[in-house]
Scaffold this motif. Structure first.
Motif, PDB file in Angstrom:
ATOM      1  N   GLU A   1       1.014  -1.155  -0.043  1.00 36.13           N
ATOM      2  CA  GLU A   1       0.048   0.015   0.194  1.00 36.13           C
ATOM      3  C   GLU A   1       0.623   1.261  -0.024  1.00 36.13           C
ATOM      4  OE1 GLU A   1      -3.035  -0.015   3.164  1.00 36.13           O
ATOM      5  OE2 GLU A   1      -3.720  -2.222   2.792  1.00 36.13           O
ATOM      6  N   ASP A   2       1.976   1.176   0.782  1.00 39.52           N
ATOM      7  CA  ASP A   2       2.905   2.348   0.498  1.00 39.52           C
ATOM      8  C   ASP A   2       3.269   2.618  -0.712  1.00 39.52           C
ATOM      9  OD1 ASP A   2       2.609   2.830   3.399  1.00 39.52           O
ATOM     10  OD2 ASP A   2       4.119   1.941   4.232  1.00 39.52           O
ATOM     11  N   HIS A   3       3.801   1.762  -1.431  1.00 38.55           N
ATOM     12  CA  HIS A   3       4.285   2.082  -3.032  1.00 38.55           C
ATOM     13  C   HIS A   3       2.923   2.650  -3.578  1.00 38.55           C
ATOM     14  CE1 HIS A   3       6.054   1.603  -6.695  1.00 38.55           C
ATOM     15  NE2 HIS A   3       4.992   0.898  -7.205  1.00 38.55           N
ATOM     16  N   LEU A   4       1.908   2.256  -3.503  1.00 46.98           N
ATOM     17  CA  LEU A   4       0.658   2.987  -4.149  1.00 46.98           C
ATOM     18  C   LEU A   4       0.530   4.148  -3.623  1.00 46.98           C
ATOM     19  CD1 LEU A   4      -1.695  -0.277  -4.588  1.00 46.98           C
ATOM     20  CD2 LEU A   4      -0.103   0.475  -6.185  1.00 46.98           C
ATOM     21  N   GLU A   5       0.633   4.436  -2.640  1.00 43.39           N
ATOM     22  CA  GLU A   5       0.620   5.844  -1.918  1.00 43.39           C
ATOM     23  C   GLU A   5       1.815   6.629  -2.632  1.00 43.39           C
ATOM     24  OE1 GLU A   5      -0.055   9.206   0.417  1.00 43.39           O
ATOM     25  OE2 GLU A   5      -1.385   7.868  -0.565  1.00 43.39           O
ATOM     26  N   GLY A   6       2.993   6.194  -2.593  1.00 41.90           N
ATOM     27  CA  GLY A   6       4.135   6.908  -2.899  1.00 41.90           C
ATOM     28  C   GLY A   6       3.785   7.365  -4.431  1.00 41.90           C
ATOM     29  N   LEU A   7       3.364   6.709  -5.276  1.00 43.08           N
ATOM     30  CA  LEU A   7       2.912   6.738  -6.789  1.00 43.08           C
ATOM     31  C   LEU A   7       2.089   7.727  -6.817  1.00 43.08           C
ATOM     32  CD1 LEU A   7       3.129   3.332  -8.404  1.00 43.08           C
ATOM     33  CD2 LEU A   7       4.779   5.073  -8.573  1.00 43.08           C
ATOM     34  N   GLN A   8       0.881   7.778  -5.978  1.00 45.86           N
ATOM     35  CA  GLN A   8      -0.254   8.641  -5.997  1.00 45.86           C
ATOM     36  C   GLN A   8       0.224   9.977  -5.597  1.00 45.86           C
ATOM     37  OE1 GLN A   8      -3.205   7.525  -7.384  1.00 45.86           O
ATOM     38  NE2 GLN A   8      -4.053   9.626  -7.191  1.00 45.86           N
ATOM     39  N   ALA A   9       1.266  10.026  -4.383  1.00 46.43           N
ATOM     40  CA  ALA A   9       1.609  11.397  -3.885  1.00 46.43           C
ATOM     41  C   ALA A   9       2.430  12.104  -5.023  1.00 46.43           C
ATOM     42  CB  ALA A   9       2.465  11.044  -2.609  1.00 46.43           C
ATOM     43  N   PHE A  10       3.244  11.236  -5.643  1.00 46.02           N
ATOM     44  CA  PHE A  10       4.126  11.784  -6.935  1.00 46.02           C
ATOM     45  C   PHE A  10       3.394  12.518  -7.896  1.00 46.02           C
ATOM     46  CE2 PHE A  10       6.338  11.276 -10.795  1.00 46.02           C
ATOM     47  CZ  PHE A  10       7.240  11.971 -10.692  1.00 46.02           C
ATOM     48  N   LYS A  11       2.381  11.714  -8.282  1.00 41.67           N
ATOM     49  CA  LYS A  11       1.353  12.361  -9.411  1.00 41.67           C
ATOM     50  C   LYS A  11       0.739  13.794  -8.908  1.00 41.67           C
ATOM     51  CE  LYS A  11       0.568   7.810 -11.320  1.00 41.67           C
ATOM     52  NZ  LYS A  11      -0.167   6.410 -11.521  1.00 41.67           N
ATOM     53  N   GLU A  12       0.418  13.711  -7.490  1.00 43.57           N
ATOM     54  CA  GLU A  12      -0.556  14.772  -7.215  1.00 43.57           C
ATOM     55  C   GLU A  12       0.403  15.847  -6.393  1.00 43.57           C
ATOM     56  OE1 GLU A  12      -3.035  13.109  -4.244  1.00 43.57           O
ATOM     57  OE2 GLU A  12      -4.194  12.011  -5.895  1.00 43.57           O
ATOM     58  N   LYS A  13       1.839  15.587  -6.674  1.00 44.52           N
ATOM     59  CA  LYS A  13       2.645  16.526  -6.288  1.00 44.52           C
ATOM     60  C   LYS A  13       2.483  17.133  -4.852  1.00 44.52           C
ATOM     61  CE  LYS A  13       3.467  18.467 -10.834  1.00 44.52           C
ATOM     62  NZ  LYS A  13       3.576  19.438 -11.712  1.00 44.52           N
ATOM     63  N   ARG A  14       2.455  15.937  -3.970  1.00 43.30           N
ATOM     64  CA  ARG A  14       2.221  16.143  -2.512  1.00 43.30           C
ATOM     65  C   ARG A  14       3.221  15.177  -1.832  1.00 43.30           C
ATOM     66  NH1 ARG A  14      -0.489  11.853  -0.619  1.00 43.30           N
ATOM     67  NH2 ARG A  14      -1.766  10.623  -1.873  1.00 43.30           N
ATOM     68  N   LYS A  15       3.376  15.457  -0.336  1.00 43.18           N
ATOM     69  CA  LYS A  15       4.127  14.319   0.460  1.00 43.18           C
ATOM     70  C   LYS A  15       3.224  13.205   0.733  1.00 43.18           C
ATOM     71  CE  LYS A  15       6.910  14.443   4.709  1.00 43.18           C
ATOM     72  NZ  LYS A  15       7.128  15.165   5.972  1.00 43.18           N
ATOM     73  N   PRO A  16       4.006  12.001   0.553  1.00 44.08           N
ATOM     74  CA  PRO A  16       3.234  10.844   0.918  1.00 44.08           C
ATOM     75  C   PRO A  16       3.007  10.601   2.192  1.00 44.08           C
ATOM     76  CG  PRO A  16       5.631  10.430   0.271  1.00 44.08           C
ATOM     77  CD  PRO A  16       5.599  11.509   0.104  1.00 44.08           C
ATOM     78  N   ALA A  17       1.782  10.015   2.611  1.00 43.26           N
ATOM     79  CA  ALA A  17       1.421   9.672   3.944  1.00 43.26           C
ATOM     80  C   ALA A  17       1.407   8.290   4.033  1.00 43.26           C
ATOM     81  CB  ALA A  17       0.026  10.115   4.160  1.00 43.26           C
ATOM     82  N   PHE A  18       2.691   7.540   4.230  1.00 40.37           N
ATOM     83  CA  PHE A  18       2.946   6.378   4.411  1.00 40.37           C
ATOM     84  C   PHE A  18       2.049   5.639   5.613  1.00 40.37           C
ATOM     85  CE2 PHE A  18       6.874   7.365   1.998  1.00 40.37           C
ATOM     86  CZ  PHE A  18       6.317   6.965   0.853  1.00 40.37           C
ATOM     87  N   GLN A  19       1.716   4.335   5.570  1.00 35.63           N
ATOM     88  CA  GLN A  19       1.075   3.661   6.669  1.00 35.63           C
ATOM     89  C   GLN A  19       1.729   2.552   7.284  1.00 35.63           C
ATOM     90  OE1 GLN A  19      -1.676   5.326   7.993  1.00 35.63           O
ATOM     91  NE2 GLN A  19      -1.174   6.680   6.660  1.00 35.63           N
ATOM     92  N   GLY A  20       3.078   2.242   6.488  1.00 32.10           N
ATOM     93  CA  GLY A  20       3.586   1.049   7.123  1.00 32.10           C
ATOM     94  C   GLY A  20       3.125  -0.270   6.548  1.00 32.10           C
ATOM     95  N   LYS A  21       2.308  -0.182   5.457  1.00 29.63           N
ATOM     96  CA  LYS A  21       1.584  -1.413   5.096  1.00 29.63           C
ATOM     97  C   LYS A  21       2.100  -1.717   3.656  1.00 29.63           C
ATOM     98  CE  LYS A  21      -2.288  -0.298   8.120  1.00 29.63           C
ATOM     99  NZ  LYS A  21      -3.754  -0.231   8.000  1.00 29.63           N
TER     100      LYS A  21
END
Length: 257
Positions: A237-257
């Protein structure tokens, strides 16, 4: 729950404090058992994403409490039953472990710090391979970690000469990640732990696992292991969050999952 250590969870971090300040937090059989129990509990706790180990009072850990040692003891069995399981629990924990070395780390106390993934040192901290002064060899993973951190020649020097290494020198040698002033000490540790706890924990765990395995693997084996691990990380889930944050130009909110 514990008598020789303090345990607290805050900001997704487990804080373990060795709590025998009158004995410079020297190891006893009970402390060893309680530390092992704490790390086993942390391994199962999904809410904990980082660990800090530190000492109460003016020392991190002065090593084995020699008051518990006598000439009839089988030192090898003490290691096999006590220290070795603890070091194995730390190395196999797929979460970052920080040694917050607030004072002297000597003997098995140094071994404990070496087994952690990061070492932050107070400017008052010092490190010593005290084993040689009582006719023993460094143990509890010490001879495994030390040359990997600072090289064979320097490891031999520290282990045989048993000299006190101040925090600044430890930083030069590569023993510690950073040194903090007394005034900034608590904030530096808290900030560092909070940073790690907010990172992608699964990826950190995989990095830790395969860094250990790299010492016994050739290049082709590591290429395959990296591919295997990357497949796992890529489905997190954190990888998906990282990709989404990159596309949205924001800091990722990792959950450790």
């Amino acid at each position: 729950m514990y008598e020789t250590i303090l345990y607290e969870e805050k900001n997704q971090t487990a804080w373990i404090t060795l709590n025998r300040p009158d004995k410079l937090n020297a190891f006893t059989q009970q402390m060893n058992a309680e530390l092992l129990k704490a790390f086993k509990s942390i391994a199962k706790n999904q809410e904990v994403r980082a660990v800090v180990v530190t000492g109460a009072g003016r020392a991190f850990c002065s090593g084995q409490d020699l008051a518990d040692v006598d000439e009839e003891m089988d030192h090898g069995e003490i290691l096999r039953k006590g220290y070795n399981p603890l070091i194995s629990a730390i190395s196999s924990l797929e979460k970052p472990v920080i040694a917050a070395v607030n004072g002297v780390a000597a003997g098995a106390g140094l071994s404990l710090a070496l087994a952690c993934d990061f070492r932050l040192a107070s400017e008052k901290a010092s490190f010593m391979e005290a084993f040689i002064h009582v006719g023993l060899i460094p143990d509890s993973g010490n001879l495994y970690y030390l040359p990997r951190l600072i090289g064979h020649a320097k490891a031999m020097e520290l282990a045989v000469l048993g000299e006190k290494i101040p925090a600044g020198k430890a930083l030069e040698l590569g023993l510690v990640t950073k040194v903090a002033t007394l005034e900034a000490w608590e904030q530096e540790v808290d900030d560092f732990a909070s940073k790690l706890a907010a990172m992608p924990t699964k990826a950190i765990g995989l990095i830790k696992r395969y860094l250990y395995q790299s010492w016994d693997s050739d290049l082709q084996e590591m290429l395959e292991k990296e591919a295997y691990a990357q497949r796992i990380a890529g489905k997190s889930e954190d990888h998906l969050e990282g990709l989404q944050a990159f596309k949205e130009k924001r800091k990722p909110a990792f959950q450790g999952k």
